[in-house]
Design a protein around this motif. Structure first.
Motif, PDB file in Angstrom:
ATOM      1  N   ASP A 115       0.761  -1.187  -0.225  1.00 49.89           N
ATOM      2  CA  ASP A 115       0.168   0.258  -0.422  1.00 49.89           C
ATOM      3  C   ASP A 115       0.797   1.618   0.071  1.00 49.89           C
ATOM      4  O   ASP A 115       2.378   1.489   0.798  1.00 49.89           O
ATOM      5  CB  ASP A 115      -0.668  -0.084   1.343  1.00 49.89           C
ATOM      6  CG  ASP A 115      -1.601  -1.445   0.829  1.00 49.89           C
ATOM      7  OD1 ASP A 115      -2.345  -1.547   0.299  1.00 49.89           O
ATOM      8  OD2 ASP A 115      -2.283  -1.544   2.132  1.00 49.89           O
ATOM      9  N   GLU A 116       0.381   2.266  -0.934  1.00 55.54           N
ATOM     10  CA  GLU A 116       1.628   3.510  -0.736  1.00 55.54           C
ATOM     11  C   GLU A 116       0.921   4.200   0.901  1.00 55.54           C
ATOM     12  O   GLU A 116       0.177   4.318   1.022  1.00 55.54           O
ATOM     13  CB  GLU A 116       0.339   4.340  -1.713  1.00 55.54           C
ATOM     14  CG  GLU A 116       1.213   4.343  -2.723  1.00 55.54           C
ATOM     15  CD  GLU A 116       0.992   5.162  -4.680  1.00 55.54           C
ATOM     16  OE1 GLU A 116       1.273   5.369  -5.275  1.00 55.54           O
ATOM     17  OE2 GLU A 116      -0.325   6.099  -4.094  1.00 55.54           O
ATOM     18  N   ILE A 117       1.562   4.676   0.710  1.00 62.17           N
ATOM     19  CA  ILE A 117       2.054   6.059   2.185  1.00 62.17           C
ATOM     20  C   ILE A 117       2.584   7.081   1.899  1.00 62.17           C
ATOM     21  O   ILE A 117       3.252   7.250   0.986  1.00 62.17           O
ATOM     22  CB  ILE A 117       2.785   5.159   3.146  1.00 62.17           C
ATOM     23  CG1 ILE A 117       3.947   5.500   2.896  1.00 62.17           C
ATOM     24  CG2 ILE A 117       2.555   4.329   3.771  1.00 62.17           C
ATOM     25  CD1 ILE A 117       4.870   5.102   4.185  1.00 62.17           C
ATOM     26  N   THR A 118       2.289   8.047   2.234  1.00 62.11           N
ATOM     27  CA  THR A 118       2.374   9.082   2.210  1.00 62.11           C
ATOM     28  C   THR A 118       3.313  10.031   2.495  1.00 62.11           C
ATOM     29  O   THR A 118       3.049   9.769   4.355  1.00 62.11           O
ATOM     30  CB  THR A 118       1.157  10.452   2.091  1.00 62.11           C
ATOM     31  OG1 THR A 118      -0.013  10.442   1.029  1.00 62.11           O
ATOM     32  CG2 THR A 118       1.116  12.224   1.560  1.00 62.11           C
ATOM     33  N   ILE A 119       4.229  10.228   2.114  1.00 68.74           N
ATOM     34  CA  ILE A 119       5.929  10.190   3.007  1.00 68.74           C
ATOM     35  C   ILE A 119       5.922  12.241   3.286  1.00 68.74           C
ATOM     36  O   ILE A 119       6.424  12.288   4.728  1.00 68.74           O
ATOM     37  CB  ILE A 119       6.818  10.686   2.144  1.00 68.74           C
ATOM     38  CG1 ILE A 119       6.713   8.646   2.060  1.00 68.74           C
ATOM     39  CG2 ILE A 119       8.587  10.957   2.999  1.00 68.74           C
ATOM     40  CD1 ILE A 119       7.042   7.157   3.031  1.00 68.74           C
ATOM     41  N   ALA A 120       5.567  13.140   2.680  1.00 66.82           N
ATOM     42  CA  ALA A 120       5.478  14.326   2.483  1.00 66.82           C
ATOM     43  C   ALA A 120       4.225  14.869   1.491  1.00 66.82           C
ATOM     44  O   ALA A 120       3.949  14.261   0.788  1.00 66.82           O
ATOM     45  CB  ALA A 120       6.241  15.562   2.633  1.00 66.82           C
ATOM     46  N   ARG A 121       3.850  16.514   2.619  1.00 61.59           N
ATOM     47  CA  ARG A 121       2.664  17.241   1.806  1.00 61.59           C
ATOM     48  C   ARG A 121       2.974  18.448   1.800  1.00 61.59           C
ATOM     49  O   ARG A 121       3.090  19.045   3.342  1.00 61.59           O
ATOM     50  CB  ARG A 121       1.267  16.636   2.082  1.00 61.59           C
ATOM     51  CG  ARG A 121       0.251  17.510   1.435  1.00 61.59           C
ATOM     52  CD  ARG A 121      -1.087  16.428   2.015  1.00 61.59           C
ATOM     53  NE  ARG A 121      -1.392  15.486   0.957  1.00 61.59           N
ATOM     54  CZ  ARG A 121      -2.630  14.289   1.692  1.00 61.59           C
ATOM     55  NH1 ARG A 121      -2.837  14.753   2.532  1.00 61.59           N
ATOM     56  NH2 ARG A 121      -2.252  13.513   1.029  1.00 61.59           N
ATOM     57  N   VAL A 122       3.031  18.691   0.801  1.00 65.54           N
ATOM     58  CA  VAL A 122       3.321  20.132   0.449  1.00 65.54           C
ATOM     59  C   VAL A 122       2.369  20.948  -0.442  1.00 65.54           C
ATOM     60  O   VAL A 122       1.952  20.327  -1.178  1.00 65.54           O
ATOM     61  CB  VAL A 122       5.435  20.659   0.364  1.00 65.54           C
ATOM     62  CG1 VAL A 122       5.357  22.614   0.301  1.00 65.54           C
ATOM     63  CG2 VAL A 122       5.723  20.169   1.496  1.00 65.54           C
ATOM     64  N   THR A 123       2.258  22.503  -0.322  1.00 70.38           N
ATOM     65  CA  THR A 123       1.592  23.201  -1.148  1.00 70.38           C
ATOM     66  C   THR A 123       2.213  24.363  -1.652  1.00 70.38           C
ATOM     67  O   THR A 123       3.122  24.723  -0.539  1.00 70.38           O
ATOM     68  CB  THR A 123      -0.159  22.828  -1.241  1.00 70.38           C
ATOM     69  OG1 THR A 123      -0.037  23.834   0.229  1.00 70.38           O
ATOM     70  CG2 THR A 123      -0.731  21.992  -0.577  1.00 70.38           C
ATOM     71  N   ALA A 124       2.082  24.958  -2.709  1.00 72.70           N
ATOM     72  CA  ALA A 124       2.788  26.397  -2.533  1.00 72.70           C
ATOM     73  C   ALA A 124       2.058  26.953  -3.677  1.00 72.70           C
ATOM     74  O   ALA A 124       1.054  26.593  -4.593  1.00 72.70           O
ATOM     75  CB  ALA A 124       4.248  25.259  -3.547  1.00 72.70           C
ATOM     76  N   ASN A 125       1.570  27.847  -3.700  1.00 71.63           N
ATOM     77  CA  ASN A 125       0.881  29.194  -3.882  1.00 71.63           C
ATOM     78  C   ASN A 125       1.417  30.367  -4.627  1.00 71.63           C
ATOM     79  O   ASN A 125       2.219  31.058  -4.121  1.00 71.63           O
ATOM     80  CB  ASN A 125      -0.024  29.399  -3.393  1.00 71.63           C
ATOM     81  CG  ASN A 125      -1.612  30.426  -3.840  1.00 71.63           C
ATOM     82  OD1 ASN A 125      -1.747  30.149  -4.806  1.00 71.63           O
ATOM     83  ND2 ASN A 125      -2.413  30.913  -2.796  1.00 71.63           N
ATOM     84  N   ILE A 126       1.630  30.787  -6.038  1.00 74.01           N
ATOM     85  CA  ILE A 126       1.807  31.759  -5.900  1.00 74.01           C
ATOM     86  C   ILE A 126       0.540  32.274  -6.422  1.00 74.01           C
ATOM     87  O   ILE A 126      -0.379  31.966  -7.891  1.00 74.01           O
ATOM     88  CB  ILE A 126       3.034  32.054  -7.276  1.00 74.01           C
ATOM     89  CG1 ILE A 126       3.433  32.887  -7.545  1.00 74.01           C
ATOM     90  CG2 ILE A 126       1.935  31.760  -7.944  1.00 74.01           C
ATOM     91  CD1 ILE A 126       4.838  32.877  -8.331  1.00 74.01           C
ATOM     92  N   GLY A 127       0.548  34.277  -5.675  1.00 75.12           N
ATOM     93  CA  GLY A 127      -0.197  34.833  -6.288  1.00 75.12           C
ATOM     94  C   GLY A 127       0.662  35.724  -7.318  1.00 75.12           C
ATOM     95  O   GLY A 127       0.792  35.682  -8.520  1.00 75.12           O
ATOM     96  N   THR A 128      -0.286  37.273  -7.230  1.00 71.27           N
ATOM     97  CA  THR A 128       0.764  38.288  -8.544  1.00 71.27           C
ATOM     98  C   THR A 128       1.672  38.668  -8.671  1.00 71.27           C
ATOM     99  O   THR A 128       2.544  39.173  -9.202  1.00 71.27           O
ATOM    100  CB  THR A 128      -1.009  38.496  -8.748  1.00 71.27           C
ATOM    101  OG1 THR A 128      -0.482  39.646  -8.144  1.00 71.27           O
ATOM    102  CG2 THR A 128      -1.390  38.182  -9.835  1.00 71.27           C
ATOM    103  N   ASP A 129       2.929  37.949  -7.082  1.00 74.10           N
ATOM    104  CA  ASP A 129       3.578  38.657  -6.838  1.00 74.10           C
ATOM    105  C   ASP A 129       4.263  38.295  -7.602  1.00 74.10           C
ATOM    106  O   ASP A 129       5.049  36.623  -7.368  1.00 74.10           O
ATOM    107  CB  ASP A 129       4.184  38.968  -5.377  1.00 74.10           C
ATOM    108  CG  ASP A 129       3.350  39.652  -4.403  1.00 74.10           C
ATOM    109  OD1 ASP A 129       2.927  40.847  -5.203  1.00 74.10           O
ATOM    110  OD2 ASP A 129       3.089  39.464  -3.133  1.00 74.10           O
ATOM    111  N   ASP A 130       5.684  38.638  -8.964  1.00 76.06           N
ATOM    112  CA  ASP A 130       6.679  37.603  -9.067  1.00 76.06           C
ATOM    113  C   ASP A 130       7.807  37.036  -8.440  1.00 76.06           C
ATOM    114  O   ASP A 130       8.290  37.359  -7.248  1.00 76.06           O
ATOM    115  CB  ASP A 130       7.305  38.742  -9.900  1.00 76.06           C
ATOM    116  CG  ASP A 130       7.187  39.073 -11.139  1.00 76.06           C
ATOM    117  OD1 ASP A 130       5.509  38.819 -11.732  1.00 76.06           O
ATOM    118  OD2 ASP A 130       7.229  40.091 -12.262  1.00 76.06           O
ATOM    119  N   TYR A 131       7.393  36.296  -8.379  1.00 73.86           N
ATOM    120  CA  TYR A 131       8.515  34.759  -7.550  1.00 73.86           C
ATOM    121  C   TYR A 131       7.898  34.625  -6.624  1.00 73.86           C
ATOM    122  O   TYR A 131       8.496  33.952  -5.733  1.00 73.86           O
ATOM    123  CB  TYR A 131      10.187  35.416  -8.002  1.00 73.86           C
ATOM    124  CG  TYR A 131       9.877  34.930  -9.367  1.00 73.86           C
ATOM    125  CD1 TYR A 131       9.405  34.417 -10.572  1.00 73.86           C
ATOM    126  CD2 TYR A 131      10.842  36.616  -9.502  1.00 73.86           C
ATOM    127  CE1 TYR A 131      10.508  34.452 -11.893  1.00 73.86           C
ATOM    128  CE2 TYR A 131      10.908  36.842 -11.122  1.00 73.86           C
ATOM    129  CZ  TYR A 131      10.774  36.339 -12.228  1.00 73.86           C
ATOM    130  OH  TYR A 131      10.869  35.876 -13.467  1.00 73.86           O
TER     131      TYR A 131
END
Length: 135
Positions: free
Chosen positions: A2-18
């Motif tokens: 069975d697969e297990i989740t080792i890590a979970r990350v979200t990355a969100n960019i808006g209108t600010d460059d970079y």
């Protein structure tokens, strides 16, 4: 298996460059690019985060190994550089181990560093599946 989740990350960019807002578990921080390439240097750049993951995993693994073997490792510093020459890239990693360690123990730590989970993920490559969610 069975697969297990080792890590979970979200990355969100808006209108600010970079500038990217990152959430890793309950931790939140910013990633950005240096000013010289258009960012505002509000946080570590992506390759700095990659090196941070590699260095953290290396240090943690060495500490765990020292505890398991009851070896006198007082501290371990992991210094890294990401280098690029044309299309060829590499990472340099230098271990500075402090403690009353034998040469055999020091050599074993260097060997262990080559086989940490993040080291192996980078060396062996990890497949990345990209999908699109709804709007």
């Amino acid at each position: 298996m069975d697969e297990i989740t080792i890590a979970r990350v979200t990355a969100n960019i808006g209108t600010d460059d970079y500038k990217v807002d990152v959430r890793a578990g309950h931790h939140m921080f910013v990633s950005d690019e240096p000013e010289k390439i258009g960012g505002k240097d509000a946080g570590p750049a992506p390759f700095q985060l990659l090196l941070a993951a590699l260095g953290s995993c290396t240090a943690i693994t060495l500490r765990m190994y020292a505890r398991r073997k009851d070896w006198p490792l007082e501290s371990a510093e992991v210094a890294m550089r990401h280098l690029k020459d044309g299309d060829t890239a590499r990472i340099e990693r230098v271990l500075t181990l402090t403690g009353d360690l034998t040469e055999e123990q020091r050599a074993r730590f260097a060997d262990i560093a080559e086989r940490t989970p993040v080291t192996l993920a980078i060396k062996n490559g990890v497949p990345i599946e990209t999908t699109l969610s709804g709007s």
